[in-house]
Write an enzyme that holds these catalytic residues in place. Structure first.
Site, PDB file in Angstrom:
ATOM      1  CB  SER A 580      -0.805  -0.093   1.347  1.00 50.58           C
ATOM      2  OG  SER A 580      -2.027   0.848   1.179  1.00 50.58           O
ATOM      3  CG  ASP A 666      -7.206  -1.925  -3.578  1.00 53.68           C
ATOM      4  OD1 ASP A 666      -8.045  -1.253  -2.655  1.00 53.68           O
ATOM      5  OD2 ASP A 666      -5.966  -2.195  -3.339  1.00 53.68           O
ATOM      6  CG  HIS A 701      -6.298  -1.916   0.131  1.00 55.18           C
ATOM      7  ND1 HIS A 701      -5.317  -1.479  -0.604  1.00 55.18           N
ATOM      8  CD2 HIS A 701      -5.734  -1.811   1.379  1.00 55.18           C
ATOM      9  CE1 HIS A 701      -4.455  -0.862  -0.143  1.00 55.18           C
ATOM     10  NE2 HIS A 701      -4.486  -0.973   1.101  1.00 55.18           N
TER      11      HIS A 701
END
Length: 730
Positions: A580, A666, A701
Site C-alpha cells: 500500500s 481495490d 485491498h
C-alpha cells in the site's frame, strides 16, 4: 489529450516465459502548473475494457510461468503453515451483557464462526474453559461466515454488532472486495432475518440502548464515509439522516463509549477532528459538539465516571502554555459543560499518548516511547478524588521488543483487565490482570504446532544512521546462529527488509507462523521503522510526510546500507518488501537504489501517487491532501511529489527483479497503479531480471479472502522471497 501510437500498439501476449507481455502505448498528456507529463499507460485505467483485462491476464500468465519452478516449494510452505496452525480452534470467550461471546474456526473451513453461550453465574467473571472440538453448553451460532460466503469467490465481514439486550444482530458483508457493505438484521431469538436490507454502507453499525435503532454510515462517490443514518428496526428503509459532513477532507466514524452511556460521531481529516456526543438513552435526540473543530487540532473523547461524577477525557494536541502538544495531552471536563476543561495528563515530548480507556474501576493509558507501546493503569478504587499522572502504574514487560495493549475488554464493569502481548519470537498471548494484586493469568497462548521452541530464535534492536544524522530503529529477528554474531565464522545472510512509513502507523513486534518458514531457511527479517510512521512519536510522522516525505525513502535506503556495512547481508542476498503506502516506498526505493536489492515485493503499491492525488474524483484523494500535500493547487507540492512519485521516475536503468501484487476491485489503491508501473518498468529496465505483476481478479485491498487462500498467497510470496534472497542455495 490522447494520441494512440499504432507502431507500439502490440497485443499483450505471454508467448514465452522469458518475455513479458507488451503493453501498447497511448500518448496521454497531463498538464499542471505549466508542466506537461506524457503518460503512455493511462489507458489501463478502464477495467471494463477487454484489452485491459487481457493485459492483466497476460501478466498473470507471465508471472505464473516465471515462478512455475517454485510450485513445489510453495506447496511445501503451505503445508508448513497448515501443519503449524491449529485449524480447529476457539477464542477466549468475552463477557457482554448476559452472554459469553467467542469465535471458532474449524478444520477445512475458510472462515470463522461467531458464537455465544449464556452466563450461568453472573458473579463469576472467569470465562468458561475453552473447548476446541465441542460446543460450550448452550452455544448459539450467531453467524457462520462459511455459510454467508457460499457461492462467492470473495467474502469479508464488515460489522457484527449485538444489541444491548442481546436480541438483535446487525451485520454487514462485502462479496466483491470494493468495501461497499450490505447491512442486514437478524432476530437472535427466532433466527429470523428481517426484510430490512441496506446496501452500500461503510461497514460499521452501532445500537441504541433501547435496541430499537441502529446507526450506520454511507460513503460518497469518492468512497469517503460522509453520512450517519438512523435505522428504526422493522420500520422499512426510510432512514433518518443524523449527520452529514460536506467537507471532502473529513472522514466520518460512528460508535459509542465503553460505558455505553453516550453515542459518538467523529469526523476528522488527517490533521483536524471534531467529536459529537448524544446520550445513548435518547437516540432520537440531537448530537452536540464536544469542542469545535480548529484547523490542525486533533482530539478524541472517552467517558469516565470518577467519584460519582461524569466526565469527558479529551486526548488532544492543542496548544497548552504556549506550546503545541505534539505528542498529545489529556484534558478532563464535566459532561454537562465540556468547555470547562482542565489539564489531566500533561504533554511530554517523546512520549506519544495514543488513547485513554475508562472502566468503572480503572483508567488505562496507552502511549508510546522509544519505539515501543506502553500501558499504565490507574486504579480508581485506591484514589481519593481526581487521579493524577503519578497514579498511573506501568504494566511491566520483560522482553526488549514487544507488543502490548488492551484486548477484548467488552464490559465497563469488568473486575479484571485483559491484555494482548507478543513479540517476534513469542506467540501472541491473552492474559488477565488483577490490578489490585498484580496477579497475571494466562488465558490463551497462540498455539504453534510441531514443537516450536522460542529459544531457537532471537530478536534485537539496532539503530541505523540516516544521512542527516537521524537514528532509525531497526527490529531484527532471526534463528540463532544466523547472521552477525561477532564471531569470525559469522557471514552475511539472506535478509528481508520490510518498511511502511506513512499515516503515523506503527509496526510493533509480532509473532508470525508463516515467517517461521523463512527464518528456518536462514533468512533474517528486519523491520525498518522509517520516518512517516508513528513509532517514535508525532515528530517521526511529521518528518516523513508532505514536503519531508523523501525522508521515508532515504531512511529505508540508509537502513539497507547499514545492514550491508555491518555485515548482516549483501545486495545479492537482500529483498525489500512493503504494501500500500509501503508500496510507494518500494517504488521510490527501486528508483533511488536498485543496486541494493536482489528483489522488491510491492503489494497493492501506491506507485502512481502524483496522478492519483491530482484527481479529486478518485477515492480518498481529497482527504489525502493533508498526508501528501495538494499538488492540484500548490505548485511546490506538485514539483516535490513529481520528484519522487515512482511511476514518473522510472528510467532506463538496471532494476532488480520486482513482484507487484494488486487486486482488480481495490478501491483504496486501484489496480491501475501497479499495472501502469509494471508496464513502464518492463519497457525501460535494462536488466534481465523479471518484473512481474500478479492481479487477483476477485479481491480488494486486503487481497484474497479465506484463510487457506491467504496461506496460499503467503506461500507464493515467501517462495519468491526465498529465491531472491538466495536462501534456496545457502
Amino acid at each position: 489529450m490522447t494520441d494512440a501510437q499504432p507502431g507500439n500498439a502490440a497485443t499483450p501476449t505471454a508467448s514465452s516465459p522469458a518475455v513479458p507481455p507488451v503493453a501498447k502505448k497511448v500518448r496521454t498528456e497531463r498538464t499542471h502548473h505549466g508542466d506537461t507529463f506524457v503518460d503512455e499507460y493511462e489507458w489501463l485505467r478502464d477495467k471494463d475494457d477487454a484489452e485491459v483485462i487481457a493485459f492483466l491476464e497476460a501478466e498473470n500468465a507471465y508471472t505464473e510461468a516465471n515462478t512455475a519452478q517454485l510450485a513445489d516449494l510453495r506447496a511445501t510452505i503451505f503445508g508448513e503453515i497448515k501443519s503449524r496452525t491449529k485449524e480447529t480452534d476457539m477464542s477466549v470467550p468475552g463477557r457482554r451483557g448476559g452472554y459469553w461471546y467467542y469465535g471458532r474456526t474449524q478444520e477445512g473451513k475458510q472462515y470463522g464462526i461467531q458464537c455465544r453461550c449464556p452466563i450461568v453465574d453472573v458473579d463469576n467473571w472467569t470465562p468458561p474453559e475453552v473447548s476446541d472440538d465441542a460446543p460450550l453448553p448452550g452455544e448459539e451460532i450467531l453467524l457462520d461466515a462459511n455459510v454467508e460466503a457460499e457461492g462467492h469467490e470473495f467474502f469479508s465481514l464488515g460489522s457484527l454488532a449485538i444489541s444491548h439486550d442481546g436480541k438483535w444482530l446487525a451485520y454487514s458483508t462485502d462479496v466483491v472486495g470494493d468495501e461497499r457493505y450490505t447491512l442486514r438484521f437478524k432476530n437472535l431469538e427466532t433466527g429470523e432475518l428481517l426484510p430490512d436490507v441496506i446496501t452500500d454502507t461503510a461497514g460499521g453499525a452501532s445500537w441504541s440502548l433501547d435496541a430499537k435503532h441502529v446507526f450506520y454510515q454511507t460513503v460518497d462517490a469518492a468512497w469517503r464515509p460522509d453520512t450517519v443514518w438512523r435505522h428504526d428496526i422493522g420500520a422499512g428503509t426510510d432512514d433518518v439522516t443524523v449527520f452529514h459532513e460536506p467537507d471532502e477532507r473529513y472522514w466520518v466514524g460512528m460508535g459509542s463509549t465503553r460505558s455505553d452511556k453516550y453515542l459518538m460521531i467523529v469526523t476528522g481529516s488527517k490533521i483536524t477532528s471534531e467529536c459529537f456526543v448524544l446520550a445513548a438513552d435518547d437516540p432520537t435526540g440531537e448530537f452536540r459538539s464536544v469542542a469545535p473543530r480548529v484547523d490542525g487540532v486533533e482530539y478524541s473523547v472517552e467517558h469516565a465516571e470518577i467519584s460519582g461524577r461524569d466526565y469527558f477525557l479529551i486526548v488532544h494536541n492543542d496548544i497548552r502554555d504556549g506550546e503545541k502538544a505534539d505528542d498529545f495531552a489529556i484534558d478532563i471536563a464535566p459532561v454537562d459543560d465540556p468547555s470547562a476543561r482542565t489539564e489531566f495528563i500533561g504533554h511530554r515530548r517523546g512520549v506519544r499518548i495514543e488513547d485513554i480507556d475508562a472502566f468503572r474501576d480503572y483508567l488505562v493509558l496507552s502511549y508510546r516511547a522509544d519505539a515501543l507501546p506502553r500501558v499504565s493503569i490507574a486504579d480508581l478504587r485506591r484514589i481519593d478524588g481526581m487521579p493524577v499522572a503519578e497514579d498511573f502504574i506501568e504494566v511491566a514487560v520483560a522482553q526488549e521488543l514487544f507488543s502490548l495493549g488492551l484486548a477484548g475488554n467488552r464490559e465497563w464493569a469488568t473486575p479484571r483487565l485483559r491484555f494482548g502481548y507478543g513479540s517476534f519470537i513469542e506467540p501472541a498471548e491473552l492474559f488477565e490482570l488483577d490490578v489490585e494484586t498484580g496477579e497475571r493469568t494466562l488465558l490463551k497462548r497462540q498455539p504453534v504446532l510441531g514443537g516450536y521452541d522460542p529459544d531457537e530464535y532471537e530478536q534485537s534492536r539496532e539503530w541505523a544512521t540516516a544521512a542527516d544524522g537521524t537514528q532509525i530503529p531497526l527490529s531484527i529477528v532471526r534463528r540463532k546462529g544466523v547472521g552477525v554474531d561477532g564471531s569470525e565464522s559469522s557471514s552475511p545472510a539472506p535478509l528481508l527488509l520490510y518498511g511502511y512509513g506513512s499515516y503515523e502507523a506503527s509496526f510493533d513486534p509480532g509473532f508470525s507462523v508463516s515467517r517461521l518458514s523463512m527464518l528456518d531457511r536462514g533468512v533474517v527479517f528486519v523491520l525498518a521503522h522509517v520516518r512517516g510512521g508513528g513509532e517514535m512519536g508525532r515528530h517521526w510522522y511529521e518528518n516523513g510526510k508532505t514536503l519531508t516525505k523523501k525522508n521515508t525513502f532515504t531512511d529505508f535506503v540508509d537502513s539497507a546500507r547499514y545492514l550491508v556495512d555491518k555485515g548482516w547481508t549483501t545486495p545479492k542476498l537482500m529483498v525489500a518488501e512493503g504494501g500500500s503506502a509501503g508500496g510507494l516506498l518500494m517504488g521510490a526505493v527501486a528508483n533511488l537504489a536498485p543496486e541494493l536489492f536482489n528483489g522488491i515485493l510491492a503489494s497493492v503499491p501506491f506507485v502512481d501517487a502524483l496522478n492519483s492525488i491530482l484527481d479529486p474524483s478518485l477515492p480518498l484523494t481529497v482527504i489525502e491532501w493533508d498526508e501528501w500535500g495538494d499538488p492540484l493547487h500548490d505548485a511546490e507540492v506538485y514539483e516535490y511529489m513529481k520528484s519522487y512519485s515512482p511511476y514518473e521516475n522510472v528510467t532506463a536503468q538496471p532494476y532488480p527483479s520486482i513482484l507487484a501484487e494488486t487486486s482488480l476491485n481495490d478501491t483504496r489503491v486501484m489496480y491501475t497503479e501497479a499495472a501502469k508501473w509494471v508496464a513502464k518498468l518492463q519497457a525501460l529496465s535494462t536488466s534481465d531480471a523479471p518484473i512481474m505483476l500478479k492481479t487477483e481478479m476477485s479481491a480488494g485491498h486486503g487481497g484474497v479472502s479465506g484463510r487457506y487462500k491467504q496461506w496460499e498467497e503467503v506461500a507464493f510470496e515467501l517462495a519468491w522471497i526465498l529465491q531472491q534472497t538466495g536462501a534456496l542455495t545457502e
